[in-house]
Write a protein that holds these residues in place. Sequence first.
Motif, mmCIF file in Angstrom:
data_model
loop_
_atom_site.group_PDB
_atom_site.id
_atom_site.type_symbol
_atom_site.label_atom_id
_atom_site.label_comp_id
_atom_site.label_asym_id
_atom_site.label_seq_id
_atom_site.Cartn_x
_atom_site.Cartn_y
_atom_site.Cartn_z
ATOM 1 N N MET A 235 0.845 -1.176 0.000
ATOM 2 C CA MET A 235 0.000 0.000 0.000
ATOM 3 C C MET A 235 0.886 1.233 0.000
ATOM 4 O O MET A 235 1.865 1.283 0.718
ATOM 5 C CB MET A 235 -0.900 0.007 1.222
ATOM 6 C CG MET A 235 -1.836 -1.186 1.301
ATOM 7 S SD MET A 235 -2.863 -1.161 2.781
ATOM 8 C CE MET A 235 -4.306 -0.407 2.111
ATOM 9 N N SER A 236 0.508 2.214 -0.775
ATOM 10 C CA SER A 236 1.305 3.418 -0.824
ATOM 11 C C SER A 236 0.499 4.662 -0.479
ATOM 12 O O SER A 236 0.922 5.764 -0.736
ATOM 13 C CB SER A 236 1.933 3.561 -2.212
ATOM 14 O OG SER A 236 0.913 3.653 -3.179
ATOM 15 N N ASP B 217 0.167 3.060 6.624
ATOM 16 C CA ASP B 217 0.806 2.564 7.845
ATOM 17 C C ASP B 217 -0.220 2.323 8.942
ATOM 18 O O ASP B 217 -0.156 1.318 9.646
ATOM 19 C CB ASP B 217 1.877 3.535 8.337
ATOM 20 C CG ASP B 217 3.094 3.571 7.428
ATOM 21 O OD1 ASP B 217 3.305 2.599 6.665
ATOM 22 O OD2 ASP B 217 3.828 4.572 7.471
ATOM 23 N N ASN B 218 -1.184 3.242 9.074
ATOM 24 C CA ASN B 218 -2.237 3.078 10.081
ATOM 25 C C ASN B 218 -3.115 1.873 9.763
ATOM 26 O O ASN B 218 -3.496 1.116 10.655
ATOM 27 C CB ASN B 218 -3.112 4.327 10.172
ATOM 28 C CG ASN B 218 -2.376 5.508 10.749
ATOM 29 O OD1 ASN B 218 -1.373 5.350 11.439
ATOM 30 N ND2 ASN B 218 -2.856 6.696 10.465
ATOM 31 N N LEU C 133 -4.698 -3.727 10.717
ATOM 32 C CA LEU C 133 -4.860 -5.082 10.191
ATOM 33 C C LEU C 133 -4.055 -6.079 11.015
ATOM 34 O O LEU C 133 -4.542 -7.154 11.374
ATOM 35 C CB LEU C 133 -4.456 -5.142 8.723
ATOM 36 C CG LEU C 133 -4.582 -6.495 8.037
ATOM 37 C CD1 LEU C 133 -6.012 -7.015 8.082
ATOM 38 C CD2 LEU C 133 -4.094 -6.391 6.605
ATOM 39 N N LYS C 134 -2.835 -5.729 11.341
ATOM 40 C CA LYS C 134 -2.005 -6.610 12.167
ATOM 41 C C LYS C 134 -2.605 -6.800 13.551
ATOM 42 O O LYS C 134 -2.573 -7.902 14.105
ATOM 43 C CB LYS C 134 -0.582 -6.062 12.261
ATOM 44 C CG LYS C 134 0.190 -6.228 10.969
ATOM 45 C CD LYS C 134 1.591 -5.663 11.069
ATOM 46 C CE LYS C 134 2.319 -5.837 9.748
ATOM 47 N NZ LYS C 134 3.662 -5.259 9.776
ATOM 48 N N ALA C 135 -3.182 -5.742 14.119
ATOM 49 C CA ALA C 135 -3.830 -5.852 15.425
ATOM 50 C C ALA C 135 -5.052 -6.765 15.347
ATOM 51 O O ALA C 135 -5.290 -7.585 16.235
ATOM 52 C CB ALA C 135 -4.231 -4.471 15.936
#
Length: 62
Positions: free
Chosen positions: A1-2, A7-8, A13-15
Amino acid sequence: MSEPNSDNIETALKAFMADHPGKLTREQAIAAILENWFTTHGYLPPQQEGRRPEDLDASNDD
């Protein structure tokens, strides 16, 4: 993603995936998030859960 917020989004997503350890691939997590969003915003009908009518009896009453 750019994208500027990528980043948010990646952190969120990781959380989300950390809350469901070993249960979701990245693609499954994204699909689950999208399905939830589409459902809560009226784009998909809500999935109904529960017992089938033929499986109901007095022991099911709350």
